[in-house]
Design an enzyme around this catalytic site. Structure first.
Site, PDB file in Angstrom:
ATOM      1  N   GLU A 137       0.010   2.494 -12.766  1.00  0.00           N
ATOM      2  CA  GLU A 137      -1.568   3.729 -12.619  1.00  0.00           C
ATOM      3  C   GLU A 137      -1.417   4.674 -13.162  1.00  0.00           C
ATOM      4  O   GLU A 137      -3.131   4.905 -12.965  1.00  0.00           O
ATOM      5  CB  GLU A 137      -1.276   3.420 -10.477  1.00  0.00           C
ATOM      6  CG  GLU A 137      -0.708   4.472 -10.646  1.00  0.00           C
ATOM      7  CD  GLU A 137      -0.613   4.870  -8.775  1.00  0.00           C
ATOM      8  OE1 GLU A 137      -1.193   5.191  -8.024  1.00  0.00           O
ATOM      9  OE2 GLU A 137      -0.220   3.763  -8.175  1.00  0.00           O
TER      10      GLU A 137
ATOM     11  N   THR B 241       0.850  -1.271  -0.500  1.00  0.00           N
ATOM     12  CA  THR B 241       0.069   0.340   0.158  1.00  0.00           C
ATOM     13  C   THR B 241       0.446   1.508  -0.288  1.00  0.00           C
ATOM     14  O   THR B 241       0.534   2.666   0.546  1.00  0.00           O
ATOM     15  CB  THR B 241      -0.680  -0.061   1.106  1.00  0.00           C
ATOM     16  OG1 THR B 241      -0.848  -0.140   2.359  1.00  0.00           O
ATOM     17  CG2 THR B 241      -1.744  -0.798   1.567  1.00  0.00           C
ATOM     18  N   SER B 242       2.491   1.397  -0.806  1.00  0.00           N
ATOM     19  CA  SER B 242       3.257   2.267  -0.312  1.00  0.00           C
ATOM     20  C   SER B 242       3.224   3.012  -1.868  1.00  0.00           C
ATOM     21  O   SER B 242       2.614   3.604  -2.305  1.00  0.00           O
ATOM     22  CB  SER B 242       4.397   1.469   0.237  1.00  0.00           C
ATOM     23  OG  SER B 242       4.915   2.989   0.699  1.00  0.00           O
ATOM     24  N   ARG B 243       4.137   2.219  -2.711  1.00  0.00           N
ATOM     25  CA  ARG B 243       4.202   2.359  -4.173  1.00  0.00           C
ATOM     26  C   ARG B 243       4.667   1.765  -4.975  1.00  0.00           C
ATOM     27  O   ARG B 243       5.308   0.579  -4.506  1.00  0.00           O
ATOM     28  CB  ARG B 243       5.404   3.947  -4.545  1.00  0.00           C
ATOM     29  CG  ARG B 243       5.200   5.232  -3.190  1.00  0.00           C
ATOM     30  CD  ARG B 243       4.537   6.166  -4.380  1.00  0.00           C
ATOM     31  NE  ARG B 243       4.385   7.334  -3.208  1.00  0.00           N
ATOM     32  CZ  ARG B 243       3.665   8.042  -2.898  1.00  0.00           C
ATOM     33  NH1 ARG B 243       2.236   6.717  -2.328  1.00  0.00           N
ATOM     34  NH2 ARG B 243       3.142   8.813  -2.522  1.00  0.00           N
TER      35      ARG B 243
ATOM     36  N   HIS C 143      -5.858   2.248  -5.513  1.00  0.00           N
ATOM     37  CA  HIS C 143      -5.178   4.075  -4.678  1.00  0.00           C
ATOM     38  C   HIS C 143      -5.652   4.318  -3.587  1.00  0.00           C
ATOM     39  O   HIS C 143      -6.599   5.693  -3.591  1.00  0.00           O
ATOM     40  CB  HIS C 143      -3.998   4.892  -5.013  1.00  0.00           C
ATOM     41  CG  HIS C 143      -3.170   4.849  -4.636  1.00  0.00           C
ATOM     42  ND1 HIS C 143      -1.713   5.451  -5.371  1.00  0.00           N
ATOM     43  CD2 HIS C 143      -3.123   5.558  -3.875  1.00  0.00           C
ATOM     44  CE1 HIS C 143      -0.962   5.989  -4.539  1.00  0.00           C
ATOM     45  NE2 HIS C 143      -2.262   6.115  -3.766  1.00  0.00           N
ATOM     46  N   GLN C 144      -7.149   2.809  -2.891  1.00  0.00           N
ATOM     47  CA  GLN C 144      -7.824   3.960  -1.851  1.00  0.00           C
ATOM     48  C   GLN C 144      -7.359   4.029  -0.830  1.00  0.00           C
ATOM     49  O   GLN C 144      -8.126   4.318   0.150  1.00  0.00           O
ATOM     50  CB  GLN C 144      -8.952   2.410  -2.484  1.00  0.00           C
ATOM     51  CG  GLN C 144     -10.080   2.619  -1.260  1.00  0.00           C
ATOM     52  CD  GLN C 144     -11.312   1.997  -1.983  1.00  0.00           C
ATOM     53  OE1 GLN C 144     -11.150   0.832  -3.008  1.00  0.00           O
ATOM     54  NE2 GLN C 144     -12.528   1.421  -1.389  1.00  0.00           N
ATOM     55  N   ALA C 145      -6.292   3.054  -0.172  1.00  0.00           N
ATOM     56  CA  ALA C 145      -6.005   3.056   0.750  1.00  0.00           C
ATOM     57  C   ALA C 145      -6.349   4.278   1.792  1.00  0.00           C
ATOM     58  O   ALA C 145      -6.332   4.495   3.178  1.00  0.00           O
ATOM     59  CB  ALA C 145      -3.919   2.143   1.614  1.00  0.00           C
ATOM     60  N   PHE C 146      -5.756   5.594   1.616  1.00  0.00           N
ATOM     61  CA  PHE C 146      -5.606   7.335   2.334  1.00  0.00           C
ATOM     62  C   PHE C 146      -7.405   7.682   2.039  1.00  0.00           C
ATOM     63  O   PHE C 146      -7.571   8.197   3.036  1.00  0.00           O
ATOM     64  CB  PHE C 146      -5.474   7.690   1.544  1.00  0.00           C
ATOM     65  CG  PHE C 146      -5.753   8.856  -0.273  1.00  0.00           C
ATOM     66  CD1 PHE C 146      -6.003   9.974  -0.176  1.00  0.00           C
ATOM     67  CD2 PHE C 146      -5.952   7.625  -1.107  1.00  0.00           C
ATOM     68  CE1 PHE C 146      -7.317  10.376  -0.615  1.00  0.00           C
ATOM     69  CE2 PHE C 146      -6.815   8.041  -2.231  1.00  0.00           C
ATOM     70  CZ  PHE C 146      -7.351   9.166  -2.196  1.00  0.00           C
TER      71      PHE C 146
ATOM     72  N   ASP D 188      -2.756  -2.009  -3.680  1.00  0.00           N
ATOM     73  CA  ASP D 188      -3.451  -0.901  -3.777  1.00  0.00           C
ATOM     74  C   ASP D 188      -2.232  -0.053  -4.457  1.00  0.00           C
ATOM     75  O   ASP D 188      -3.030   1.289  -4.638  1.00  0.00           O
ATOM     76  CB  ASP D 188      -3.400   0.084  -2.493  1.00  0.00           C
ATOM     77  CG  ASP D 188      -3.804   1.029  -2.405  1.00  0.00           C
ATOM     78  OD1 ASP D 188      -5.170   0.789  -2.997  1.00  0.00           O
ATOM     79  OD2 ASP D 188      -4.063   2.628  -1.761  1.00  0.00           O
TER      80      ASP D 188
END
Length: 330
Positions: A263, A232-234, A295-298, A258
Site C-alpha cells: 500500500e 482492517t489491520s495490516r 486505509h480509511q478505517a481510522f 482496508d
C-alpha cells in the site's frame, strides 16, 4: 522543540496545529514518506513524527541519530515499520498511539462487511442509472452467523460489541483472552478451529513476525467454502496472491481489505491520472466480490483528534519526565 512530520496530508496539519496551541512546538511538514531518500533533509529537529508507511530501518535510524533526533513519535498504533533494535542502539526513544477511537476502525469493519454482503455500493450505482432490478444483489443475514475475530484488543472488542448487536455468534483467538468478553458470550478457541468454523473472519491483530501472512494457502484450505474475510489491520497479514487464488476457486466468497501489503506505493495518493503498475491490486479490484478502501478505517474526526492529542502529549511527557505511558520498548 522542533518536530518534523512525514507522510502528511492537509488534515494532519489541521488537527496537529489545532492541538499545538497548548504546546507551542515548531512543526515542519513533509508530504513524502520518511525513508533513505529524504532523511538527510532533516535539520535542527529533535523529533520525527511518522505514520504507517514510513520506513524507519536501521539505515534511516542511524542517520536520524547523526542528525540529533531523540524521539520517533508514531501517530498510529502499529510499530512494525520501525527497527526497534536499531532505535535502542542509537539511543532514540519511540512512542506511539496505542489506542485512538477503536470504534472508528470497528465501525468501518462492519461497514465493509455490510457493503460487501448487501452490495449497497452496487445498488447505489444501479439506481442512479434508473436500474431498479434486484438481480445480483442477494445477501445473507449476519444474525446467527459465526464470526471469527482474530485479535481482541481495543479494536477487536469494539467490533465484537457491534457484531453481538447484530445477533452474531462470536468466536475469537487471542494470546490473552479477555474475561469480560467471555462473560459476554464470546468463545475463545484455537486458530485452526476458528478457521474451520467461521462464516466470517475479521482481522484485528498487530503485525508480528509470527503472524506474517497469517492468511495463506494453508490457512485458507481449512476455511469454509465461501468464507468472508475482512482485514482492517495490516496488509501483510494476508498473502495477497494466495487470496487471489482462493477467490478464483470460490474458497473466499467476499473479501474486504482496508490495508494492502504494497500500500505504501498507492494509498493516501491521488493516482486517478496515472497508470498503476501494480498488477496485483488491479486484479484484486477487478473481482466483483472484493471491496478495497485505502486505509480509511481510522479516518474520523474523533480519531484524528485523539491521535494529535495523544501524540503531542507523549512528546511533552518525554520532554518533561523522560518517558511516557505510550513508549515502545523492546
Amino acid at each position: 522543540m522542533k518536530i518534523a512530520f512525514f507522510s502528511t496530508k492537509p488534515y494532519d496539519k489541521v488537527f496537529f496545529e489545532r492541538e499545538n496551541e497548548t504546546y507551542g512546538f515548531q512543526f515542519s511538514f513533509y508530504e513524502t514518506h520518511l525513508g533513505p531518500h529524504i532523511v538527510n533533509a532533516i535539520e535542527n529537529e529533535e523529533v520525527v513524527c511518522v505514520f504507517v508507511n514510513d520506513k524507519l530501518n536501521r539505515q534511516v535510524i542511524e542517520v536520524l541519530a547523526q542528525k540529533g533526533i531523540k524521539l520517533i513519535a508514531l501517530r498510529c498504533a502499529g510499530f512494525n515499520n520501525v527497527d526497534l533494535v536499531a532505535a535502542k542502539e542509537f539511543g532514540i526513544q519511540v512512542c506511539r498511539v496505542p489506542a485512538y477511537s477503536p470504534e472508528a476502525v470497528a465501525e468501518h469493519t462492519m461497514a465493509m462487511l455490510l457493503t460487501l454482503n448487501r452490495k449497497t455500493h452496487k445498488a447505489y450505482n444501479r439506481v442512479r442509472e434508473q436500474n431498479f432490478s434486484l438481480n445480483g444483489l442477494l445477501g445473507f443475514n449476519i444474525h446467527q452467523k459465526k464470526i471469527g475475530v482474530i485479535g481482541t484488543g481495543k479494536i477487536g472488542k469494539a467490533f465484537i460489541r457491534i457484531a453481538l448487536g447484530f445477533g452474531a455468534e462470536i468466536i475469537a483467538y487471542d494470546l490473552y483472552p479477555d474475561q469480560n468478553l467471555i462473560n459476554a458470550g464470546v468463545q475463545y478457541t484455537s486458530l485452526d478451529q476458528l478457521f474451520k468454523d467461521s462464516d466470517i473472519i475479521s482481522l484485528h491483530c498487530p503485525l508480528t513476525p509470527d503472524n506474517h501472512y497469517l492468511i495463506n494457502k494453508e490457512s485458507l484450505a481449512k476455511m469454509k467454502d465461501g468464507v468472508t474475510i475482512i482485514n482492517t489491520s495490516r496488509g501483510n497479514l494476508i498473502h495477497t496472491n494466495d487470496a487471489i487464488s482462493a477467490l478464483k476457486e470460490h474458497k473466499i466468497g467476499l473479501l474486504g481489505i482496508d490495508v494492502y501489503e504494497q500500500e505504501e506505493k498507492l494509498f493516501f495518493k491521488d493516482l486517478s491520472s496515472t497508470i498503476i503498475e501494480d498488477d496485483t491490486i488491479q486484479l484484486l479490484m477487478s473481482f466483483p466480490n472484493v471491496l478495497v478502501t485505502a486505509h480509511q478505517a481510522f479516518f474520523t474526526t474523533e480519531a484524528l483528534t485523539q491521535i494529535s492529542q495523544r501524540t503531542l502529549k507523549s512528546i511533552a511527557d518525554i520532554l518533561s519526565t523522560g518517558t511516557t505511558d505510550n513508549e515502545v520498548t523492546l
